[in-house]
Design an enzyme around this catalytic site. Structure first.
Site, mmCIF file in Angstrom:
data_model
loop_
_atom_site.group_PDB
_atom_site.id
_atom_site.type_symbol
_atom_site.label_atom_id
_atom_site.label_comp_id
_atom_site.label_asym_id
_atom_site.label_seq_id
_atom_site.Cartn_x
_atom_site.Cartn_y
_atom_site.Cartn_z
ATOM 1 C CG HIS A 235 4.429 2.400 10.259
ATOM 2 N ND1 HIS A 235 3.925 2.478 8.980
ATOM 3 C CD2 HIS A 235 4.246 3.637 10.818
ATOM 4 C CE1 HIS A 235 3.458 3.698 8.765
ATOM 5 N NE2 HIS A 235 3.647 4.422 9.865
ATOM 6 C CG HIS B 106 6.641 9.036 11.013
ATOM 7 N ND1 HIS B 106 7.294 7.885 10.625
ATOM 8 C CD2 HIS B 106 5.324 8.736 11.015
ATOM 9 C CE1 HIS B 106 6.396 6.932 10.385
ATOM 10 N NE2 HIS B 106 5.197 7.420 10.615
ATOM 11 C CD GLU C 72 0.064 10.196 16.078
ATOM 12 O OE1 GLU C 72 -1.060 9.723 15.895
ATOM 13 O OE2 GLU C 72 0.802 10.601 15.167
ATOM 14 C CG ASP C 73 1.756 6.347 17.889
ATOM 15 O OD1 ASP C 73 0.672 6.774 18.330
ATOM 16 O OD2 ASP C 73 1.966 6.147 16.682
ATOM 17 C CG ASP D 242 2.599 7.677 8.112
ATOM 18 O OD1 ASP D 242 2.782 6.538 8.571
ATOM 19 O OD2 ASP D 242 1.742 8.462 8.561
ATOM 20 C CG ASP E 86 -7.237 7.018 -22.896
ATOM 21 O OD1 ASP E 86 -8.161 6.214 -22.687
ATOM 22 O OD2 ASP E 86 -7.128 8.106 -22.316
#
Length: 741
Positions: free
Chosen positions: A48, A72, A76-77, A139, A259
């Site tokens: 990812h 990034h 967090e993970d 992301d 259009d």
């Protein structure tokens, strides 16, 4: 999965002097930290951040931004910390990674307040460094591309958040290509049936008109060759979400859309844009009202292009966009197309970037965030952000020629607040193109707006329902709260002065300051406002200031005589004030708690003040020589007229049977939008709620609104509050409130 050297090669194609060491270090660190983590698809989690980095290389971003993309999700993970990132890659990159980290790993869409708080954090981080935005959007794009692997119960929530926040944010920052892809992916999950239908119809229309598109491209290319203009002509098909949104907004069918196909003309220089436009308009007729010059007046997201619609070779309408290749690059990639950052030193740990140029879009975003950060709560912040960031724009001018960009649907009130908060707060009228117009007039591109001001003006609360900008809405709310607070503070001051005087004590604002903690209030004005609103009793304030105070009616010697005189008067007249109904069984009980007002047991009559009082109100009686007693609600400003006549004040209270079938007077003010049928709708709401209109007067306060003063008859305070709530919910009513005095 992309190899380490492949990522470096992708950056080298547009940046030969790439800092390979930085990319290699970030690649290895992120891969080790994510270890054996897996995504919902079963792929290694590291795939990812790697794909996010690849998306950024397609935008030709510098290696520092690509490295941040790799890192990034580490804080967090994984077990990574901000301190560790700072030590290995420098505090600048650590700050960027932290800016991308959600607060306590909250689910962004689980609760509105949590979503708002995370959005606030993200936008504040963006305001300091635009690379946070670029990584965050990349992301989200990769997450949307792989959304089919996510459980069904989460797909819709993620898609809606993308459509509500991230796609419009990309568009506002000029990243049109990313916006369109995010919208199409979100549309697929939000409304699968509509997406499938629109996509199939577009595919059919494209197959049917393929030859027409080729003919138009050839005709335009031949025209430019004839005039000696070097231009590249590209056809484009409208995206499914754009088609669906237009059909819904304008109630059109596929056959009515003119259009679906458009053509983009790319030239080398700005002057070539106008040469191409001249060649087109002298060959084919232009459709009136369909010409826009965003080169002369760029959008605030830096978008520049000429838009025109012509009646083409086969008598069909053709939508054209004419721009330089540089403008096209900015239109596709927005802020990412600008060389905002230059590495200084090329060190392995990443030197702090220097901003060499700030785009209009980014500068505007920073100003907007500063304004939105003043919001009172996270929900207001989220609401105002959507209002401020995610609307198309109109461009208006001050009489001196200053350009003011506003969201579509903006009014002169929005314009006034865009100029300055003080201008908005003192606005009483507006001239649009030299003519006095209602303040709720919707502004159009090119309008010249002159604001008429008055220092005596206070912005009405009703304005909040007609403005569209977050800045205007926030300022109106603050002004309204300030006015209400000032009103209640004044009332609280009068109540406390009278209470202290009756207790034989000296009152001053200074005496309240040492006891704030006892009253659980921040400052003196909070105490006064709380007393005025009835949230804090005057006796509680007395006890806080004078802990030894015993609750007696009067202790001052001179006032004690008056107090005794009142009781003598009560006893001599034998007064038990009552409206028609049962008599009180125990006079001693009546004397102890104040006089009931149900009926008249003596010779003096009881009546209500003009503003009325209803069961549930705190009330006070005022002795009227020769005419009995007048009952006032305790918050009535009319009571100030009797401040210096304490001998006329009488404690009274309600004594109403539960089965009472009698109505009581109350006065309300209703501010209604001037529209046919408004009065009928208001009367209907009052009738449905079993209230009775006694008198009604109408006062024109502004060209857009009418203020109505209604004297009603209601059962009690709950009945009145319920009626006011339903009036406020009516679409014809902008404000409904009780009037006291």
């Amino acid at each position: 999965m992309m190899r380490q050297y492949e990522l470096v090669e992708r950056v080298q194609r547009y940046k030969p002097d790439v800092n390979e060491a930085l990319l290699n270090k970030a690649y290895v660190y992120a891969m080790q930290k994510h270890g054996h983590q897996r995504r919902a698809s079963g792929d290694p989690y590291f795939s990812h951040p790697l794909e996010v980095a690849a998306i950024l290389t397609d935008m030709h971003l510098d290696e520092s931004t690509v490295a941040v993309a790799l890192l990034h999700d580490t804080i967090e993970d994984t077990t990574a910390t901000r301190q560790e990132i700072d030590e290995l890659f420098g505090p600048d990159m650590g700050k960027l990674v932290e800016g991308l980290t959600k607060l306590k790993k909250l689910d962004l869409v689980s609760k509105k307040a949590e979503q708002a708080e995370n959005l606030r954090k993200l936008l504040l981080a963006i305001s300091e460094d635009v690379r946070v935005l670029l990584v965050k959007l990349a992301d989200r794009l990769h997450n949307m591309r792989t959304l089919h692997h996510v459980p069904d119960d989460k797909r819709l929530r993620i898609a809606e958040e993308t459509m509500d926040i991230y796609a419009p944010l990309a568009g506002r920052m000029g990243m049109q290509g990313m916006r369109e892809e995010l919208e199409e992916l979100a549309f697929r999950y939000i409304n699968p049936e509509a997406y499938r239908t629109v996509t199939e119809r577009l595919a059919g229309i494209f197959d049917k008109n393929r030859h027409v598109v080729v003919e138009i491209e050839k005709s335009l290319s031949s025209l430019f060759e004839k005039y000696g203009i070097e231009a590249e002509v590209k056809s484009r098909q409208k995206k499914p979400w754009s088609v669906f949104r237009k059909m819904e907004a304008k109630a059109l069918s596929f056959e009515q859309l003119s259009d679906i196909f458009g053509f983009r003309v790319l030239v080398a220089h700005v002057e070539d844009c106008y040469s191409a436009l001249g060649a087109i308009h002298t060959t084919w007729s232009m459709v009136p009202g369909r010409f826009k010059d965003y080169i002369s007046t760029p959008k605030q997201n830096d978008y520049r292009s000429i838009h025109t619609t012509i009646v083409g070779p086969s008598r069909q309408r053709i939508e054209l966009q004419i721009r330089t290749r540089e403008m096209n690059n900015v239109a596709e990639y927005g802020v990412a197309a600008h060389a905002l950052y230059k590495d200084t030193g090329g060190k392995v740990n990443g030197a702090s970037p220097q901003i060499s140029n700030e785009t209009n879009a980014y500068a505007w975003l920073r100003r907007t965030i500063e304004q939105l950060a003043e919001g009172d709560n996270p929900e207001d912040f989220l609401e105002n952000t959507k209002l401020e960031l995610f609307q198309d724009q109109v461009f208006c001018f001050t009489p001196k020629g200053m350009l003011i960009a506003l969201p579509r649907g903006a009014t002169p009130i929005d314009f006034a607040y865009a100029v300055h908060t003080e201008v908005g707060d003192t606005c009483v009228g507006a001239k649009v193109n030299g003519r006095i117009m209602p303040l709720m007039t919707e502004l159009k591109n090119g309008d010249e707006v002159e604001i008429i001001r008055s220092k005596a003006q206070v912005p009405p609360a009703a304005w909040e329902s007609i403005v569209v900008t977050g800045k205007a809405r926030g300022a109106i709310r603050r002004a309204t709260k300030s006015a209400i607070r000032k009103q209640f503070s004044g009332l609280g001051l009068r109540i406390l002065e009278r209470a202290f005087e009756r207790a034989g004590k000296s009152f001053s604002r200074e005496s309240l300051k040492p006891v704030m903690h006892r009253l659980a209030r921040r400052d003196v004005d909070d105490v006064l406002a709380a007393v005025g609103r009835g949230e804090l009793f005057s006796t509680d304030v007395l006890r806080a200031v004078f802990p030894d105070f015993k609750e007696e009616r009067v202790t001052h010697p001179q006032l004690k005589q008056r107090e005794e005189g009142w009781f003598n008067l009560r006893n001599a007249a034998g007064m038990l004030f009552r409206l028609p109904g049962r008599a009180k069984k125990d006079k001693a009980e009546a004397k102890e708690g104040g006089l009931p007002i149900r009926g008249v047991a003596g010779d003096l009559s009881v009546r209500f003040a003009e503003e009325g009082a209803v069961p549930g109100d705190r009330i006070v009686g005022i002795m009227q020589p020769g005419s009995g007693i007048t009952i006032y609600p305790i918050q009535s400003p009319s009571l100030t007229a009797f401040d210096d006549q304490p001998e006329r004040w009488i404690d009274v209270r309600w004594d109403i049977d539960e089965g009472n079938k009698e109505r009581f007077p109350a006065r309300i003010s209703v501010t209604a939008i001037n529209a046919p049928g408004s009065l009928a709708e208001i009367a209907q709401v009052i009738a449905v709620n079993d209230a009775n209109i006694h008198t009604l007067s109408m006062i024109r306060t502004a060209p857009d609104f009418t203020e109505m003063l209604l004297d009603l008859e209601v059962w009690d305070l709950k009945h009145l509050n319920r009626l006011l709530a339903q009036l406020k919910a009516n679409t014809s009513v902008s404000d409904a409130r009780r009037v006291n005095g």
